[in-house]
Motif scaffolding. Sequence first.
Motif, PDB file in Angstrom:
ATOM      1  N   GLU A 149       0.817  -1.001   0.117  1.00 29.20           N
ATOM      2  CA  GLU A 149      -0.081  -0.014  -0.118  1.00 29.20           C
ATOM      3  C   GLU A 149       0.917   1.123  -0.181  1.00 29.20           C
ATOM      4  OE1 GLU A 149      -3.524   0.990   0.562  1.00 29.20           O
ATOM      5  OE2 GLU A 149      -3.797  -1.276  -0.246  1.00 29.20           O
ATOM      6  N   ILE A 150       2.086   0.951   0.376  1.00 28.48           N
ATOM      7  CA  ILE A 150       2.893   2.450   0.780  1.00 28.48           C
ATOM      8  C   ILE A 150       3.975   2.304  -0.493  1.00 28.48           C
ATOM      9  CG2 ILE A 150       4.678   3.391   2.297  1.00 28.48           C
ATOM     10  CD1 ILE A 150       2.004   3.341   3.360  1.00 28.48           C
ATOM     11  N   GLU A 151       4.311   1.063  -0.797  1.00 28.00           N
ATOM     12  CA  GLU A 151       5.532   1.211  -1.753  1.00 28.00           C
ATOM     13  C   GLU A 151       5.251  -0.060  -2.771  1.00 28.00           C
ATOM     14  OE1 GLU A 151       8.611   3.043  -1.766  1.00 28.00           O
ATOM     15  OE2 GLU A 151       8.195   2.472  -3.715  1.00 28.00           O
ATOM     16  N   LYS A 152       4.681   0.339  -4.131  1.00 24.52           N
ATOM     17  CA  LYS A 152       4.316  -0.413  -5.063  1.00 24.52           C
ATOM     18  C   LYS A 152       5.415  -1.412  -5.563  1.00 24.52           C
ATOM     19  CE  LYS A 152      -0.055   0.368  -5.834  1.00 24.52           C
ATOM     20  NZ  LYS A 152      -0.236   0.543  -4.336  1.00 24.52           N
ATOM     21  N   ASN A 153       6.652  -0.654  -5.614  1.00 25.68           N
ATOM     22  CA  ASN A 153       7.892  -1.399  -6.161  1.00 25.68           C
ATOM     23  C   ASN A 153       8.898  -1.400  -5.080  1.00 25.68           C
ATOM     24  OD1 ASN A 153       9.949  -2.238  -7.725  1.00 25.68           O
ATOM     25  ND2 ASN A 153      10.493  -0.559  -8.792  1.00 25.68           N
ATOM     26  N   LEU A 154       9.072  -2.718  -4.632  1.00 31.97           N
ATOM     27  CA  LEU A 154      10.020  -3.000  -3.618  1.00 31.97           C
ATOM     28  C   LEU A 154      11.373  -3.445  -4.026  1.00 31.97           C
ATOM     29  CD1 LEU A 154       7.499  -4.817  -1.209  1.00 31.97           C
ATOM     30  CD2 LEU A 154       8.154  -2.745  -1.048  1.00 31.97           C
ATOM     31  N   SER A 155      11.364  -3.607  -5.248  1.00 34.51           N
ATOM     32  CA  SER A 155      12.739  -4.168  -6.099  1.00 34.51           C
ATOM     33  C   SER A 155      13.853  -3.144  -5.702  1.00 34.51           C
ATOM     34  CB  SER A 155      12.675  -4.169  -7.277  1.00 34.51           C
ATOM     35  OG  SER A 155      13.642  -4.815  -7.837  1.00 34.51           O
ATOM     36  N   GLU A 179       9.983 -10.233  -4.064  1.00 34.25           N
ATOM     37  CA  GLU A 179       9.947  -8.996  -4.681  1.00 34.25           C
ATOM     38  C   GLU A 179      11.316  -8.447  -5.015  1.00 34.25           C
ATOM     39  OE1 GLU A 179       6.639  -7.061  -4.944  1.00 34.25           O
ATOM     40  OE2 GLU A 179       6.036  -8.845  -5.468  1.00 34.25           O
ATOM     41  N   ASN A 180      12.312  -9.228  -5.144  1.00 34.26           N
ATOM     42  CA  ASN A 180      13.691  -8.712  -5.274  1.00 34.26           C
ATOM     43  C   ASN A 180      14.192  -7.544  -4.038  1.00 34.26           C
ATOM     44  OD1 ASN A 180      13.772 -10.079  -7.466  1.00 34.26           O
ATOM     45  ND2 ASN A 180      12.431  -8.641  -8.869  1.00 34.26           N
ATOM     46  N   CYS A 181      13.698  -7.861  -3.062  1.00 33.49           N
ATOM     47  CA  CYS A 181      14.215  -7.020  -1.977  1.00 33.49           C
ATOM     48  C   CYS A 181      15.923  -7.455  -1.695  1.00 33.49           C
ATOM     49  CB  CYS A 181      13.622  -6.853  -0.702  1.00 33.49           C
ATOM     50  SG  CYS A 181      12.196  -6.113  -0.788  1.00 33.49           S
ATOM     51  N   THR A 182      16.500  -7.041  -0.898  1.00 34.28           N
ATOM     52  CA  THR A 182      17.677  -7.648  -0.214  1.00 34.28           C
ATOM     53  C   THR A 182      17.483  -7.830   0.880  1.00 34.28           C
ATOM     54  OG1 THR A 182      19.298  -6.320  -1.787  1.00 34.28           O
ATOM     55  CG2 THR A 182      20.258  -7.326  -0.073  1.00 34.28           C
ATOM     56  N   VAL A 183      17.562  -8.957   1.491  1.00 36.96           N
ATOM     57  CA  VAL A 183      16.789  -9.223   2.827  1.00 36.96           C
ATOM     58  C   VAL A 183      17.936  -9.646   3.772  1.00 36.96           C
ATOM     59  CG1 VAL A 183      15.032 -10.778   4.181  1.00 36.96           C
ATOM     60  CG2 VAL A 183      14.453 -10.065   1.680  1.00 36.96           C
ATOM     61  N   ASP A 201      15.926   0.090   4.395  1.00 36.63           N
ATOM     62  CA  ASP A 201      14.592   0.794   3.998  1.00 36.63           C
ATOM     63  C   ASP A 201      13.344   0.353   4.394  1.00 36.63           C
ATOM     64  OD1 ASP A 201      16.558   2.076   1.940  1.00 36.63           O
ATOM     65  OD2 ASP A 201      16.614  -0.082   0.794  1.00 36.63           O
ATOM     66  N   ILE A 202      13.531  -0.784   4.926  1.00 39.71           N
ATOM     67  CA  ILE A 202      12.048  -1.522   5.377  1.00 39.71           C
ATOM     68  C   ILE A 202      12.597  -2.317   6.607  1.00 39.71           C
ATOM     69  CG2 ILE A 202      10.543  -3.130   4.959  1.00 39.71           C
ATOM     70  CD1 ILE A 202      10.821  -2.735   1.653  1.00 39.71           C
ATOM     71  N   ILE A 203      11.711  -2.044   7.764  1.00 38.56           N
ATOM     72  CA  ILE A 203      12.015  -2.961   8.907  1.00 38.56           C
ATOM     73  C   ILE A 203      10.630  -3.737   9.140  1.00 38.56           C
ATOM     74  CG2 ILE A 203      12.585  -3.045  11.548  1.00 38.56           C
ATOM     75  CD1 ILE A 203      14.282  -0.596  10.931  1.00 38.56           C
TER      76      ILE A 203
END
Length: 280
Positions: A149-155, A179-183, A201-203
């Motif tokens: 909802e906040i960020e469409k493209n998480l790549s 979603e191609n995040c670095t996790v 960028d995301i927690i």
Amino acid sequence: MIIDGKKIAETLRQKLKKEIIEIKSSFKSVPGLTVILIGEDAASKIYVKNKEKFSKEIGINSEVIKYPENIEEKEVLTKIIELNKNKKVSGILVQLPLPKHINKQKVIETILPEKDVDGFHPINVGNLSSGYDSKIPCTPLGCFILLKEIEKNLSGKHAVVIGRSNLNGKPMAQLLLKENCTVTITHSKTKDLKSQCNKADIIIAAVGKPKLVKGDWVKKNAIVIDVGINKTSDGIVGDVDFNEVSKVARAITPVPGGVGPMTIACLLRNTVECFKRANS
Ligand code: NAP
């Protein structure tokens, strides 16, 4: 920005309600969810009551089977096998935790993967980690929907997941990877958790430690999803120090009213998906 999980869950439920009206007119039947509740755990009873309430509200045929604490494992497994064969039952959920004498893994593995609305069956876990289509555990799915909802493209985003439980941390990490995040997956043995979080960028915090994540752990404009539900003398709080972190984050989920309402909405969504699969 405060992410309104209550509102987003309500929108999802309304969408599912409409879908069930269409399903009813096409198939002359509706999705069915059976929940097995064993024992007297107070929190479990509340969760199951809410699951039943929201199921009924959107038109899912909901049934709760209650067993006493001392029920034999064999009887539970026999009931699951019976439910597996019942065409009116689209999804089966056994409320956790279970009494000690009942083998959780055996129970999970007895539920047909096609009816595993919790996404805990090893086949579904394997499919998710292989990047295939699978049933997705409700809480991480809820977090994922909020995030999108906040960020469409998480790549390319760097996501730090705090906690590695089968229920939350691990499936969450798989969804982000897809979603191609670095996790980065962190846990109780992680050294210097603060410096890991500072890069994110995301927690996603799924720990069970009140207000663990502080304001100076979070990069400016990060998105923070708080899964934690912790009872304290100040009431229910999350794993994130909301007052501090909301001043630096771009978006944050509150506790309560963030991830919690999404969990049940995603259970309803998974039940409808199970029905659609079984009838396609
Ligand atoms: P869990 O099974 O107890 O797992 C907790 C995880 O956090 C473990 O991986 C643990 O590491 C890690 N951990 C513990 N202390 C840590 C620390 N100081 N630093 C970094 N990591 C640490 O818990 P869970 O079932 O995933 O639940 C987590 C929280 O989410 C709880 O508050 C629970 O109530 C809540 N929850 C909320 C919902 C919802 O709908 N919102 C649904 C389910 C759960 P190790 O693996 O090394 O032990």
